[in-house]
Design a protein around this motif. Structure first.
Motif, mmCIF file in Angstrom:
data_model
loop_
_atom_site.group_PDB
_atom_site.id
_atom_site.type_symbol
_atom_site.label_atom_id
_atom_site.label_comp_id
_atom_site.label_asym_id
_atom_site.label_seq_id
_atom_site.Cartn_x
_atom_site.Cartn_y
_atom_site.Cartn_z
ATOM 1 N N SER A 59 0.858 -1.187 0.000
ATOM 2 C CA SER A 59 0.000 0.000 0.000
ATOM 3 C C SER A 59 0.892 1.234 0.000
ATOM 4 C CB SER A 59 -0.935 0.013 1.218
ATOM 5 O OG SER A 59 -0.185 0.087 2.412
ATOM 6 N N GLY A 60 0.280 2.365 -0.280
ATOM 7 C CA GLY A 60 1.021 3.617 -0.282
ATOM 8 C C GLY A 60 0.068 4.777 -0.415
ATOM 9 N N SER A 61 0.600 5.983 -0.381
ATOM 10 C CA SER A 61 -0.235 7.175 -0.548
ATOM 11 C C SER A 61 0.400 8.074 -1.592
ATOM 12 C CB SER A 61 -0.414 7.903 0.779
ATOM 13 O OG SER A 61 0.845 8.269 1.308
ATOM 14 N N GLY A 62 -0.452 8.934 -2.165
ATOM 15 C CA GLY A 62 0.040 9.799 -3.237
ATOM 16 C C GLY A 62 0.374 8.967 -4.459
ATOM 17 N N ASN A 63 1.420 9.360 -5.166
ATOM 18 C CA ASN A 63 1.880 8.603 -6.331
ATOM 19 C C ASN A 63 2.921 7.589 -5.872
ATOM 20 O OD1 ASN A 63 0.336 10.316 -7.996
ATOM 21 N ND2 ASN A 63 2.027 11.751 -8.187
ATOM 22 N N PHE A 64 2.743 6.315 -6.250
ATOM 23 C CA PHE A 64 3.743 5.312 -5.893
ATOM 24 C C PHE A 64 3.693 4.129 -6.856
ATOM 25 C CE2 PHE A 64 0.002 3.839 -3.638
ATOM 26 C CZ PHE A 64 0.087 2.446 -3.635
ATOM 27 N N ASN A 65 4.793 3.401 -6.893
ATOM 28 C CA ASN A 65 4.889 2.169 -7.675
ATOM 29 C C ASN A 65 4.991 0.997 -6.724
ATOM 30 O OD1 ASN A 65 5.000 3.853 -9.841
ATOM 31 N ND2 ASN A 65 6.806 2.943 -10.759
ATOM 32 N N SER A 66 4.458 -0.135 -7.156
ATOM 33 C CA SER A 66 4.545 -1.361 -6.379
ATOM 34 C C SER A 66 4.891 -2.501 -7.322
ATOM 35 C CB SER A 66 3.212 -1.644 -5.679
ATOM 36 O OG SER A 66 3.277 -2.842 -4.929
ATOM 37 N N ALA A 67 5.707 -3.433 -6.866
ATOM 38 C CA ALA A 67 6.036 -4.620 -7.646
ATOM 39 C C ALA A 67 5.169 -5.777 -7.169
ATOM 40 C CB ALA A 67 7.511 -4.967 -7.503
ATOM 41 N N LEU A 68 4.379 -6.333 -8.085
ATOM 42 C CA LEU A 68 3.568 -7.515 -7.798
ATOM 43 C C LEU A 68 4.322 -8.733 -8.323
ATOM 44 C CD1 LEU A 68 1.070 -9.251 -7.139
ATOM 45 C CD2 LEU A 68 0.109 -8.523 -9.342
ATOM 46 N N THR A 69 4.696 -9.626 -7.425
ATOM 47 C CA THR A 69 5.364 -10.863 -7.824
ATOM 48 C C THR A 69 4.402 -12.023 -7.608
ATOM 49 O OG1 THR A 69 7.512 -9.976 -7.182
ATOM 50 C CG2 THR A 69 7.351 -12.369 -7.426
ATOM 51 N N VAL A 70 4.158 -12.784 -8.675
ATOM 52 C CA VAL A 70 3.296 -13.967 -8.606
ATOM 53 C C VAL A 70 4.192 -15.189 -8.757
ATOM 54 C CG1 VAL A 70 1.354 -15.210 -9.622
ATOM 55 C CG2 VAL A 70 1.366 -12.700 -9.632
ATOM 56 N N THR A 71 4.155 -16.074 -7.773
ATOM 57 C CA THR A 71 4.938 -17.306 -7.793
ATOM 58 C C THR A 71 4.044 -18.442 -8.271
ATOM 59 O OG1 THR A 71 6.293 -16.492 -5.984
ATOM 60 C CG2 THR A 71 6.351 -18.861 -6.399
ATOM 61 N N THR A 72 4.531 -19.196 -9.272
ATOM 62 C CA THR A 72 3.678 -20.185 -9.943
ATOM 63 C C THR A 72 4.056 -21.635 -9.632
ATOM 64 O OG1 THR A 72 5.046 -20.154 -11.952
ATOM 65 C CG2 THR A 72 3.237 -18.552 -11.822
ATOM 66 N N ILE A 73 4.666 -21.874 -8.480
ATOM 67 C CA ILE A 73 4.999 -23.251 -8.098
ATOM 68 C C ILE A 73 3.705 -24.049 -7.909
ATOM 69 C CG2 ILE A 73 6.035 -24.698 -6.298
ATOM 70 C CD1 ILE A 73 8.013 -22.367 -5.801
ATOM 71 N N GLY A 74 3.591 -25.176 -8.613
ATOM 72 C CA GLY A 74 2.413 -26.033 -8.486
ATOM 73 C C GLY A 74 1.199 -25.566 -9.260
ATOM 74 N N VAL A 75 1.369 -24.546 -10.110
ATOM 75 C CA VAL A 75 0.235 -24.016 -10.880
ATOM 76 C C VAL A 75 0.088 -24.807 -12.183
ATOM 77 C CG1 VAL A 75 -0.637 -21.996 -12.119
ATOM 78 C CG2 VAL A 75 0.424 -21.723 -9.870
ATOM 79 N N VAL A 76 -1.135 -25.168 -12.504
ATOM 80 C CA VAL A 76 -1.432 -25.882 -13.746
ATOM 81 C C VAL A 76 -1.294 -24.912 -14.918
ATOM 82 C CG1 VAL A 76 -3.266 -27.080 -15.014
ATOM 83 C CG2 VAL A 76 -2.984 -27.463 -12.560
ATOM 84 N N ALA A 77 -0.719 -25.407 -16.012
ATOM 85 C CA ALA A 77 -0.558 -24.569 -17.205
ATOM 86 C C ALA A 77 -1.912 -24.020 -17.653
ATOM 87 C CB ALA A 77 0.093 -25.373 -18.324
ATOM 88 N N GLY A 78 -1.904 -22.770 -18.081
ATOM 89 C CA GLY A 78 -3.135 -22.136 -18.549
ATOM 90 C C GLY A 78 -2.984 -20.636 -18.563
ATOM 91 N N THR A 79 -4.039 -19.968 -18.982
ATOM 92 C CA THR A 79 -4.058 -18.509 -19.040
ATOM 93 C C THR A 79 -5.045 -18.001 -17.999
ATOM 94 O OG1 THR A 79 -3.467 -18.490 -21.367
ATOM 95 C CG2 THR A 79 -4.503 -16.489 -20.508
ATOM 96 N N TYR A 80 -4.577 -17.052 -17.185
ATOM 97 C CA TYR A 80 -5.352 -16.586 -16.048
ATOM 98 C C TYR A 80 -5.472 -15.067 -16.078
ATOM 99 C CZ TYR A 80 -4.099 -21.263 -14.468
ATOM 100 O OH TYR A 80 -3.918 -22.617 -14.390
#
Length: 103
Positions: A59-80
């Motif tokens: 979270s943040g206030s004003g203008n800010f950037n955030s990095a979203l990291t998604v870890t796909t260990i054990g995820v079935v192949a596909g488009t989400y």
């Protein structure tokens, strides 16, 4: 679109493909409009089963950037389709991205 005193949420890239077991990283940009300076939290919905995610910062206030990291260990192949929603009080704005997990 954001209210005259609100915020917008954008994410890049809009789509990416990763091999199962690796990470996908999205850059999320929150931009305040008008006199808005509230705190915006960043949840994500649409994650596939077994996927985990972290926002840095979450979270943040004003203008800010955030990095979203998604870890796909054990995820079935596909488009989400994923929806990143910035929330602050009663206000919310969303950005849609696509994650493709390859076998």
């Amino acid at each position: 679109t954001a209210a005259s005193n609100g915020f917008t949420v954008a994410a890049t890239p809009s789509s990416q493909s990763v091999c199962a077991g690796t990470n996908a990283v999205y850059d999320v940009t929150v931009t305040s409009t008008g006199t808005f300076n509230g705190t915006v939290a960043l949840p994500v919905t649409g994650l596939p089963a077994n996927a985990t995610c972290t926002f840095v910062p979450a979270s943040g206030s004003g203008n800010f950037n955030s990095a979203l990291t998604v870890t796909t260990i054990g995820v079935v192949a596909g488009t989400y389709p994923l929806t990143i929603t910035g929330t602050s009080g009663a206000q919310s704005q969303s950005a849609n991205v696509t994650l493709t997990v390859l076998a």
